[in-house]
Design an enzyme around this catalytic site. Structure first.
Site, PDB file in Angstrom:
ATOM      1  N   GLU A  15     -30.649  -2.420  -5.510  1.00 60.34           N
ATOM      2  CA  GLU A  15     -29.375  -1.704  -5.374  1.00 60.34           C
ATOM      3  C   GLU A  15     -28.601  -2.377  -4.254  1.00 60.34           C
ATOM      4  O   GLU A  15     -29.156  -2.666  -3.195  1.00 60.34           O
ATOM      5  CB  GLU A  15     -29.651  -0.227  -5.032  1.00 60.34           C
ATOM      6  CG  GLU A  15     -28.387   0.560  -4.712  1.00 60.34           C
ATOM      7  CD  GLU A  15     -28.668   2.036  -4.386  1.00 60.34           C
ATOM      8  OE1 GLU A  15     -29.643   2.604  -4.927  1.00 60.34           O
ATOM      9  OE2 GLU A  15     -27.912   2.593  -3.572  1.00 60.34           O
ATOM     10  N   GLU A  54     -19.754   2.245   1.139  1.00 62.41           N
ATOM     11  CA  GLU A  54     -20.429   3.537   1.190  1.00 62.41           C
ATOM     12  C   GLU A  54     -20.285   4.154   2.575  1.00 62.41           C
ATOM     13  O   GLU A  54     -20.304   3.450   3.586  1.00 62.41           O
ATOM     14  CB  GLU A  54     -21.923   3.371   0.875  1.00 62.41           C
ATOM     15  CG  GLU A  54     -22.637   4.705   0.712  1.00 62.41           C
ATOM     16  CD  GLU A  54     -24.116   4.548   0.380  1.00 62.41           C
ATOM     17  OE1 GLU A  54     -24.702   3.516   0.731  1.00 62.41           O
ATOM     18  OE2 GLU A  54     -24.674   5.484  -0.230  1.00 62.41           O
TER      19      GLU A  54
END
Ligand SMILES: *[C@@H]1O[C@H](CO)[C@@H](O)[C@H](O)[C@H]1NC(C)=O
Length: 332
Positions: A134, A139
């Site tokens: 990932e 974020e």
């Protein structure tokens, strides 16, 4: 690189003279013309346990959470319901196409602002988490003002961050599991309210066998070759964050078949974690828990939308550096 006599070229030296540089060619473009037919809506329970109800395409469209009216891809969240029974409505979308290596250039005009309760992300992820890796490109949670860039893998992958911007810090070198290896950045224009104030910009992510690197360019500082068919990261200077495999780790063993994802969730394992909420003076002053705040304050989330102009994927092309030697099918 040549032998001193110049007479006998070893195989190694011969290959060295044919050293190649990585170039890129445009392969796929997502924009208003095809985005919602190229990305699928995820409607399962949020794996990060957010106070969120991920809705399907029809629901998102009828509630105007998604739109292409403005000429860019809008993905927002509900900002009308008080105490939504199943969590605040939002969208999470995943590209149908999956990728192995490449350069991914995302032109984003707006992202969810730095608001208590929100946890927006633009990321890539492979099947059977975390064994196919990932890559969290954009974020953050709550009132965060600069981007966190993180890799998550199965056991046995560690990194250095040599080559990252000097304002960027690597929090831990082991990328295994939930914690992952995170780089915190320090530029207030690369995330949330600061990003939106400058009409966003471009995030470029380069994924090779050698490294995973992320650049951010504010809208007024986008390199001119970004809009060409053959952008070249070697001219872009220091990335915001670079991850280099360390201790014999292999990117190719830990990252495969990643898809692109956009989402905005609320609270959950990170934004709603009691320690995270309570240690945020601004948020904990608003409500005693994240969920209580998100449930009761729909209007706080009017600004929690993504506005994506385009995402372009480029595949590597080998460019020969040896004069007169065209790229040939018989090269290594
Ligand atoms: C739907 O959302 C778009 C994009 O934010 C906006 O331009 C439009 O006015 C909205 N439509 C309605 C009916 O609210």
């Amino acid at each position: 690189m040549y032998t001193s006599t110049g007479i006998t070229l070893s195989l190694g030296a011969l290959l060295a003279t044919r050293a190649t540089a990585q170039g890129y060619s445009l392969s796929v473009t997502y924009d208003v013309s095809n985005f919602f037919s190229s990305f699928d809506f995820f409607t399962d329970h949020d794996p990060t346990n957010g106070f969120v109800e991920y809705v399907d395409a029809n629901t998102a469209n009828s509630l105007n959470l998604t739109s292409t009216l403005t000429g860019s891809v809008i993905m927002g969240v509900d900002s009308t319901e008080t105490n939504p029974a199943n969590g605040r409505k939002s969208v999470r979308v995943t590209s149908q196409q999956s990728f192995n290596h490449g350069l991914f250039i995302a032109d984003i005009a707006h992202m969810p602002g730095s608001v208590c309760g929100a946890w927006p992300a633009f990321w890539m992820v492979g099947p059977n988490w975390p064994s196919s890796g990932e890559i969290d490109i954009i974020e953050g949670v709550n009132t965060q003002t600069s981007d966190s860039i993180t890799l998550h893998t199965s056991a046995g992958f560690s990194v250095s961050n040599d080559g990252s911007n000097s304002g960027t810090q690597l929090l831990g070198s082991d990328c295994e599991g939930n914690n992952g290896c995170s780089q915190t950045t320090s530029d207030n224009q690369n995330y949330g309210d600061g990003f939106n104030a400058i009409n966003g910009g471009v995030y470029a992510t380069e994924w090779t066998s050698d490294h995973i690197a992320v650049w951010f360019f504010p809208r007024t500082g986008i390199p001119s070759d970004i809009s060409s068919e053959n952008p070249n990261p070697s001219g872009w200077g220091t990335p915001l964050a670079q991850f280099n495999p360390a201790d014999g780790s292999s990117i190719d063993d830990h990252f495969q078949n990643n898809q692109l994802v956009f989402d905005t969730t609320f609270c959950g394992d990170w934004a709603g974690n009691a320690n995270v909420w309570n240690s945020n003076a601004e948020c904990s002053a608003l409500a005693s828990t994240c969920q209580e705040y998100v449930a009761n304050n729909p209007l706080a989330f009017v600004d929690a939308f993504w506005s994506v102009n385009s995402i372009k994927g480029y595949w590597p092309t080998e460019i020969s550096q040896v004069q007169g030697l065209d790229s040939r099918a018989d090269e290594m």
